[in-house]
Design a protein around this motif. Sequence first.
Motif, PDB file in Angstrom:
ATOM      1  N   ASP A   6       0.811  -1.213   0.000  1.00 39.89           N
ATOM      2  CA  ASP A   6       0.000   0.000   0.000  1.00 39.89           C
ATOM      3  C   ASP A   6       0.850   1.271   0.000  1.00 39.89           C
ATOM      4  N   ARG A   7       2.128   1.136  -0.338  1.00 43.61           N
ATOM      5  CA  ARG A   7       2.989   2.316  -0.400  1.00 43.61           C
ATOM      6  C   ARG A   7       2.559   3.207  -1.555  1.00 43.61           C
ATOM      7  N   THR A   8       2.625   4.490  -1.321  1.00 44.67           N
ATOM      8  CA  THR A   8       2.333   5.453  -2.367  1.00 44.67           C
ATOM      9  C   THR A   8       3.617   5.763  -3.102  1.00 44.67           C
ATOM     10  N   GLU A   9       3.579   5.617  -4.410  1.00 39.56           N
ATOM     11  CA  GLU A   9       4.760   5.896  -5.207  1.00 39.56           C
ATOM     12  C   GLU A   9       4.719   7.335  -5.696  1.00 39.56           C
ATOM     13  N   ALA A  10       5.898   7.913  -5.892  1.00 42.32           N
ATOM     14  CA  ALA A  10       5.979   9.277  -6.429  1.00 42.32           C
ATOM     15  C   ALA A  10       5.398   9.283  -7.836  1.00 42.32           C
ATOM     16  N   PRO A  11       4.659  10.327  -8.182  1.00 42.56           N
ATOM     17  CA  PRO A  11       4.063  10.371  -9.515  1.00 42.56           C
ATOM     18  C   PRO A  11       5.123  10.559 -10.593  1.00 42.56           C
ATOM     19  N   LEU A  12       4.853  10.032 -11.760  1.00 47.92           N
ATOM     20  CA  LEU A  12       5.709  10.265 -12.903  1.00 47.92           C
ATOM     21  C   LEU A  12       5.451  11.673 -13.408  1.00 47.92           C
ATOM     22  N   VAL A  13       6.385  12.225 -14.143  1.00 47.02           N
ATOM     23  CA  VAL A  13       6.228  13.592 -14.642  1.00 47.02           C
ATOM     24  C   VAL A  13       4.936  13.737 -15.418  1.00 47.02           C
ATOM     25  N   GLY A  14       4.560  12.754 -16.219  1.00 45.37           N
ATOM     26  CA  GLY A  14       3.335  12.814 -16.998  1.00 45.37           C
ATOM     27  C   GLY A  14       2.084  12.844 -16.143  1.00 45.37           C
ATOM     28  N   ASP A  15       2.206  12.434 -14.887  1.00 48.05           N
ATOM     29  CA  ASP A  15       1.072  12.428 -13.969  1.00 48.05           C
ATOM     30  C   ASP A  15       0.908  13.749 -13.242  1.00 48.05           C
ATOM     31  N   GLU A  16       1.771  14.699 -13.493  1.00 47.02           N
ATOM     32  CA  GLU A  16       1.773  15.940 -12.737  1.00 47.02           C
ATOM     33  C   GLU A  16       0.511  16.777 -12.959  1.00 47.02           C
ATOM     34  N   VAL A  17       0.024  16.860 -14.197  1.00 46.33           N
ATOM     35  CA  VAL A  17      -1.175  17.657 -14.465  1.00 46.33           C
ATOM     36  C   VAL A  17      -2.371  17.107 -13.699  1.00 46.33           C
ATOM     37  N   PRO A  18      -2.675  15.801 -13.818  1.00 46.17           N
ATOM     38  CA  PRO A  18      -3.824  15.307 -13.043  1.00 46.17           C
ATOM     39  C   PRO A  18      -3.625  15.423 -11.533  1.00 46.17           C
ATOM     40  N   LEU A  19      -2.396  15.347 -11.083  1.00 47.03           N
ATOM     41  CA  LEU A  19      -2.123  15.490  -9.654  1.00 47.03           C
ATOM     42  C   LEU A  19      -2.445  16.918  -9.203  1.00 47.03           C
ATOM     43  N   LEU A  20      -1.945  17.903  -9.918  1.00 47.18           N
ATOM     44  CA  LEU A  20      -2.204  19.302  -9.557  1.00 47.18           C
ATOM     45  C   LEU A  20      -3.681  19.657  -9.703  1.00 47.18           C
ATOM     46  N   THR A  21      -4.273  19.296 -10.825  1.00 45.08           N
ATOM     47  CA  THR A  21      -5.687  19.629 -11.025  1.00 45.08           C
ATOM     48  C   THR A  21      -6.573  18.822 -10.088  1.00 45.08           C
TER      49      THR A  21
END
Length: 173
Positions: A6-21
Amino acid sequence: MTPEDDRTEAPLVGDEVPLLTGFLDFQRQTLAWKCAGLSPQQLATRAVATSDLTLLGMVRHLAAVETGWLVGFGGLPYDVWPDVIRDRDEQFRVDPATVTQEDVDAAWATWHAVTDAVGTVVDQLPLDTADRPWGRDDEFSLRWILLHLVEEYARHNGHADLLREALDGATGE
């Protein structure tokens, strides 16, 4: 990933937009939840007598904040943006004795139009786009602005939590 992991992995660069929004949308939804089910008079009730801070004022203010940071950003046309109350004092100044449902509906309609316009900006520009927002001397990246909007909402949602609790005891995210 297995269910046991259940560890949370760091987002990939491509995931940054959905993470911020996603974080921005969560904060927006929190504000909407804090205002849900209240009458126009409750939405216009001040936190304390010496402050103009109201829930309805925050809706109007946050629409203006999003617009202020992104209107004309990245060369996008100005007509994607709705007209907002530019005067900061006027954004918060709401009188519970005279506020109407039409005032509330207009504030929410503007707020929704602004959030749609921000979506247009995010869909059309890379996060590294740097520009000088309207009325500002420095350049900022779209990434920085989105992070700032998350912070702005989070700060005001703390105020909204106190207002809502004072009105009817409701608390939480």
